[in-house]
Scaffold this motif. Structure first.
Motif, PDB file in Angstrom:
ATOM      1  N   SER A 137      12.714  36.821 -24.962  1.00 22.52           N
ATOM      2  CA  SER A 137      12.493  36.384 -23.513  1.00 22.52           C
ATOM      3  C   SER A 137      13.958  36.167 -22.889  1.00 22.52           C
ATOM      4  N   ASP A 138      14.957  36.247 -23.582  1.00 24.50           N
ATOM      5  CA  ASP A 138      16.379  36.149 -23.028  1.00 24.50           C
ATOM      6  C   ASP A 138      16.915  37.239 -23.624  1.00 24.50           C
ATOM      7  N   VAL A 139      17.141  38.302 -23.144  1.00 27.43           N
ATOM      8  CA  VAL A 139      17.474  39.704 -23.397  1.00 27.43           C
ATOM      9  C   VAL A 139      18.678  40.322 -22.250  1.00 27.43           C
ATOM     10  N   SER A 140      19.825  40.448 -22.798  1.00 24.67           N
ATOM     11  CA  SER A 140      20.921  40.786 -21.610  1.00 24.67           C
ATOM     12  C   SER A 140      21.470  42.063 -21.934  1.00 24.67           C
ATOM     13  N   GLY A 141      22.032  42.798 -21.238  1.00 27.55           N
ATOM     14  CA  GLY A 141      22.754  44.164 -21.618  1.00 27.55           C
ATOM     15  C   GLY A 141      23.844  44.402 -20.484  1.00 27.55           C
ATOM     16  N   ILE A 142      24.999  44.950 -21.097  1.00 31.58           N
ATOM     17  CA  ILE A 142      26.249  44.982 -20.520  1.00 31.58           C
ATOM     18  C   ILE A 142      26.731  46.382 -20.622  1.00 31.58           C
ATOM     19  N   ARG A 159      19.436  49.288 -13.347  1.00 25.25           N
ATOM     20  CA  ARG A 159      18.180  49.893 -12.821  1.00 25.25           C
ATOM     21  C   ARG A 159      17.475  50.297 -14.469  1.00 25.25           C
ATOM     22  N   GLY A 160      17.871  49.456 -15.353  1.00 22.56           N
ATOM     23  CA  GLY A 160      17.243  49.765 -16.722  1.00 22.56           C
ATOM     24  C   GLY A 160      15.781  49.354 -16.743  1.00 22.56           C
ATOM     25  N   PRO A 161      15.243  49.691 -17.949  1.00 19.53           N
ATOM     26  CA  PRO A 161      13.666  49.288 -18.042  1.00 19.53           C
ATOM     27  C   PRO A 161      13.657  47.833 -18.005  1.00 19.53           C
ATOM     28  N   PHE A 162      12.500  47.130 -17.383  1.00 21.74           N
ATOM     29  CA  PHE A 162      12.165  45.746 -17.421  1.00 21.74           C
ATOM     30  C   PHE A 162      13.468  44.951 -16.718  1.00 21.74           C
ATOM     31  N   ASN A 163      13.946  45.537 -15.697  1.00 20.08           N
ATOM     32  CA  ASN A 163      15.006  44.821 -15.077  1.00 20.08           C
ATOM     33  C   ASN A 163      14.647  43.718 -14.409  1.00 20.08           C
ATOM     34  N   ASP A 164      13.371  43.440 -14.081  1.00 19.83           N
ATOM     35  CA  ASP A 164      12.982  42.080 -13.593  1.00 19.83           C
ATOM     36  C   ASP A 164      13.085  40.950 -14.628  1.00 19.83           C
ATOM     37  N   ARG A 165      13.171  41.354 -16.001  1.00 20.89           N
ATOM     38  CA  ARG A 165      13.146  40.358 -17.018  1.00 20.89           C
ATOM     39  C   ARG A 165      14.419  40.604 -18.035  1.00 20.89           C
ATOM     40  N   VAL A 166      14.984  41.772 -18.227  1.00 20.64           N
ATOM     41  CA  VAL A 166      16.241  42.009 -18.934  1.00 20.64           C
ATOM     42  C   VAL A 166      17.269  41.732 -17.767  1.00 20.64           C
ATOM     43  N   LYS A 167      18.279  40.776 -18.243  1.00 14.98           N
ATOM     44  CA  LYS A 167      19.363  40.754 -17.296  1.00 14.98           C
ATOM     45  C   LYS A 167      20.458  41.711 -17.538  1.00 14.98           C
ATOM     46  N   TYR A 168      20.597  42.740 -16.895  1.00 14.72           N
ATOM     47  CA  TYR A 168      21.724  43.874 -17.221  1.00 14.72           C
ATOM     48  C   TYR A 168      22.817  43.443 -16.433  1.00 14.72           C
ATOM     49  N   SER A 169      24.035  43.603 -16.838  1.00 12.32           N
ATOM     50  CA  SER A 169      25.135  43.375 -16.071  1.00 12.32           C
ATOM     51  C   SER A 169      26.112  44.582 -16.171  1.00 12.32           C
ATOM     52  N   VAL A 170      27.092  44.824 -15.067  1.00 13.55           N
ATOM     53  CA  VAL A 170      28.137  45.864 -15.022  1.00 13.55           C
ATOM     54  C   VAL A 170      29.207  45.151 -15.250  1.00 13.55           C
ATOM     55  N   ARG A 199      35.317  42.295 -22.840  1.00 18.50           N
ATOM     56  CA  ARG A 199      35.547  41.274 -22.078  1.00 18.50           C
ATOM     57  C   ARG A 199      34.570  40.521 -21.167  1.00 18.50           C
ATOM     58  N   THR A 200      33.386  40.061 -21.770  1.00 19.22           N
ATOM     59  CA  THR A 200      32.344  39.723 -20.886  1.00 19.22           C
ATOM     60  C   THR A 200      32.377  38.413 -20.069  1.00 19.22           C
ATOM     61  N   PRO A 201      31.419  38.257 -19.363  1.00 18.49           N
ATOM     62  CA  PRO A 201      31.481  36.941 -18.381  1.00 18.49           C
ATOM     63  C   PRO A 201      30.538  35.967 -18.988  1.00 18.49           C
ATOM     64  N   PHE A 202      29.934  36.143 -20.358  1.00 15.70           N
ATOM     65  CA  PHE A 202      29.196  35.219 -20.859  1.00 15.70           C
ATOM     66  C   PHE A 202      29.770  34.294 -21.639  1.00 15.70           C
ATOM     67  N   PRO A 203      29.113  32.857 -21.531  1.00 15.78           N
ATOM     68  CA  PRO A 203      29.973  31.785 -22.135  1.00 15.78           C
ATOM     69  C   PRO A 203      30.027  31.920 -23.650  1.00 15.78           C
ATOM     70  N   GLY A 204      31.001  31.311 -24.298  1.00 19.32           N
ATOM     71  CA  GLY A 204      30.924  31.238 -25.885  1.00 19.32           C
ATOM     72  C   GLY A 204      29.697  30.603 -26.384  1.00 19.32           C
ATOM     73  N   GLY A 205      29.256  31.289 -27.346  1.00 18.55           N
ATOM     74  CA  GLY A 205      28.087  30.800 -28.430  1.00 18.55           C
ATOM     75  C   GLY A 205      26.750  31.261 -27.411  1.00 18.55           C
ATOM     76  N   SER A 206      26.823  32.003 -26.636  1.00 22.76           N
ATOM     77  CA  SER A 206      25.731  32.493 -25.796  1.00 22.76           C
ATOM     78  C   SER A 206      24.358  33.517 -26.516  1.00 22.76           C
ATOM     79  N   PHE A 207      24.708  33.828 -27.666  1.00 21.49           N
ATOM     80  CA  PHE A 207      23.878  34.552 -28.277  1.00 21.49           C
ATOM     81  C   PHE A 207      23.461  34.489 -29.689  1.00 21.49           C
ATOM     82  N   ALA A 208      22.188  34.644 -30.090  1.00 21.26           N
ATOM     83  CA  ALA A 208      21.844  34.604 -31.546  1.00 21.26           C
ATOM     84  C   ALA A 208      22.142  35.846 -32.282  1.00 21.26           C
ATOM     85  N   ALA A 209      22.179  37.323 -31.294  1.00 15.70           N
ATOM     86  CA  ALA A 209      22.245  38.391 -31.808  1.00 15.70           C
ATOM     87  C   ALA A 209      22.915  39.295 -30.840  1.00 15.70           C
TER      88      ALA A 209
END
Length: 163
Positions: free
Chosen positions: A15-20, A28-39, A44-54
């Motif tokens: 439920s907490d999927v991101s792509g960059i 405009r990727g698939p499921f873009n209403d539920r997957v958090k896509y970033s340009v 050098r991502t904008p995500f906080p440290g320790g944000s991801f399990a994978a």
């Protein structure tokens, strides 16, 4: 473009999927209403440290040869015990790609010694393979820019704190 991994993970119920990605079309990727896509730059991502399990990186690390920067960012973003799953262009013996660019970046087909160096650099940061590594390859199933090679898949796990 985007990785198919984000769609697969969403379909599996994560439920907490991101792509960059650099490409602005990523949003405009698939499921873009539920997957958090970033340009942006996955180095050098904008995500906080320790944000991801994978974290996944499919067929990307061979473009630009920025291993130390990539590993530092993956280490920063992963939670302790988290996994980095990736693939790269590979052949056990060196395949010379000098002067060849893809996506405006230098292209590298990793050799066994180069992949060993990648894993050694990861290990210094506390990212380790959870099992044995096999550097063999049987068939050069990929042909691109006059070069023949295969892919290597890998998994690295971030050391648990205090371990």
């Amino acid at each position: 473009s985007h990785s198919e991994i984000t769609s697969v993970l969403h379909r599996l119920g994560f439920s907490d999927v991101s792509g960059i990605a650099f490409n602005p079309k990523v949003v405009r990727g698939p499921f873009n209403d539920r997957v958090k896509y970033s340009v942006g730059d996955f180095l050098r991502t904008p995500f906080p440290g320790g944000s991801f399990a994978a974290i996944t990186s499919i067929s990307a690390i061979e473009h630009g040869n920025v291993v130390d920067t990539l590993l530092a960012e993956v280490n920063r973003l992963l939670r302790p015990g988290g996994y980095f799953v990736g693939s790269t262009d590979y052949w056990p013996e060196k395949v010379d790609t000098t002067g060849i660019e893809m996506f405006g970046l230098p292209w590298k087909i990793f050799s066994a010694p180069e992949l060993e160096a990648f894993f050694a650099a990861a290990d210094k940061l506390g990212l380790r393979s959870p099992g044995p590594v096999d550097y063999s390859a049987r068939e050069q199933v990929i042909s691109c820019e006059g070069k023949r090679y295969s892919f290597a898949w890998f998994v690295l796990q971030k050391r648990l704190e205090g371990a």
